[in-house]
Design a protein around this motif. Structure first.
Motif, PDB file in Angstrom:
ATOM      1  N   VAL A 269       0.823  -1.333   0.086  1.00  0.00           N
ATOM      2  CA  VAL A 269       0.249  -0.160  -0.009  1.00  0.00           C
ATOM      3  C   VAL A 269       1.041   1.195   0.038  1.00  0.00           C
TER       4      VAL A 269
ATOM      5  N   ILE B 207       0.765   5.426   0.213  1.00  0.00           N
ATOM      6  CA  ILE B 207      -0.227   6.566   0.699  1.00  0.00           C
ATOM      7  C   ILE B 207       0.338   7.676  -0.052  1.00  0.00           C
TER       8      ILE B 207
ATOM      9  N   LEU C  25      -2.515   3.188  11.132  1.00  0.00           N
ATOM     10  CA  LEU C  25      -3.609   3.471  10.703  1.00  0.00           C
ATOM     11  C   LEU C  25      -4.465   2.229  10.098  1.00  0.00           C
TER      12      LEU C  25
ATOM     13  N   ILE D  49      -6.643   0.183   7.644  1.00  0.00           N
ATOM     14  CA  ILE D  49      -7.321   0.177   6.319  1.00  0.00           C
ATOM     15  C   ILE D  49      -8.498  -0.833   5.879  1.00  0.00           C
TER      16      ILE D  49
ATOM     17  N   GLY E 131     -11.333  -2.777   3.513  1.00  0.00           N
ATOM     18  CA  GLY E 131     -11.542  -3.429   2.169  1.00  0.00           C
ATOM     19  C   GLY E 131     -12.606  -4.706   2.262  1.00  0.00           C
TER      20      GLY E 131
ATOM     21  N   LYS F 236     -10.497  -5.328   7.604  1.00  0.00           N
ATOM     22  CA  LYS F 236      -9.722  -4.287   8.092  1.00  0.00           C
ATOM     23  C   LYS F 236      -8.404  -4.869   8.727  1.00  0.00           C
TER      24      LYS F 236
END
Length: 75
Positions: free
Chosen positions: A24, A26, A45, A47, A49, A70
């Motif tokens: 990932v 950012i 953080l 994430i 999906g 998550k």
């Protein structure tokens, strides 16, 4: 790989336990300033999906399914 006769194609097969990974990145832009502040102050953080998957036997494929997930990322 498994040759799946009904569609006459080779398809990837996963059996048992396996791990899925995804890099990932950012991107920081004007809209990303809030993300930059979050990462610099909290150092983690989440994430979220969906994982889309399909289960098959040697003769039958079930409908495509989706499972929410998550993942926490520590910085």
């Amino acid at each position: 790989m498994l040759y799946f006769e009904p569609i006459q194609e080779q398809v990837p097969v996963f059996e048992g336990k396996f791990r899925i990974t995804q890099d990932v990145t950012i991107g920081f832009s004007k809209a990303g300033d809030g993300v930059r502040a979050l990462l610099s102050s909290q150092k983690n953080l989440a994430i979220a999906g969906d994982l889309r998957y399909q289960a098959c036997t040697s003769t039958l494929c079930y409908p495509l399914m989706s499972a929410p997930g998550k993942m926490g990322v520590d910085g």
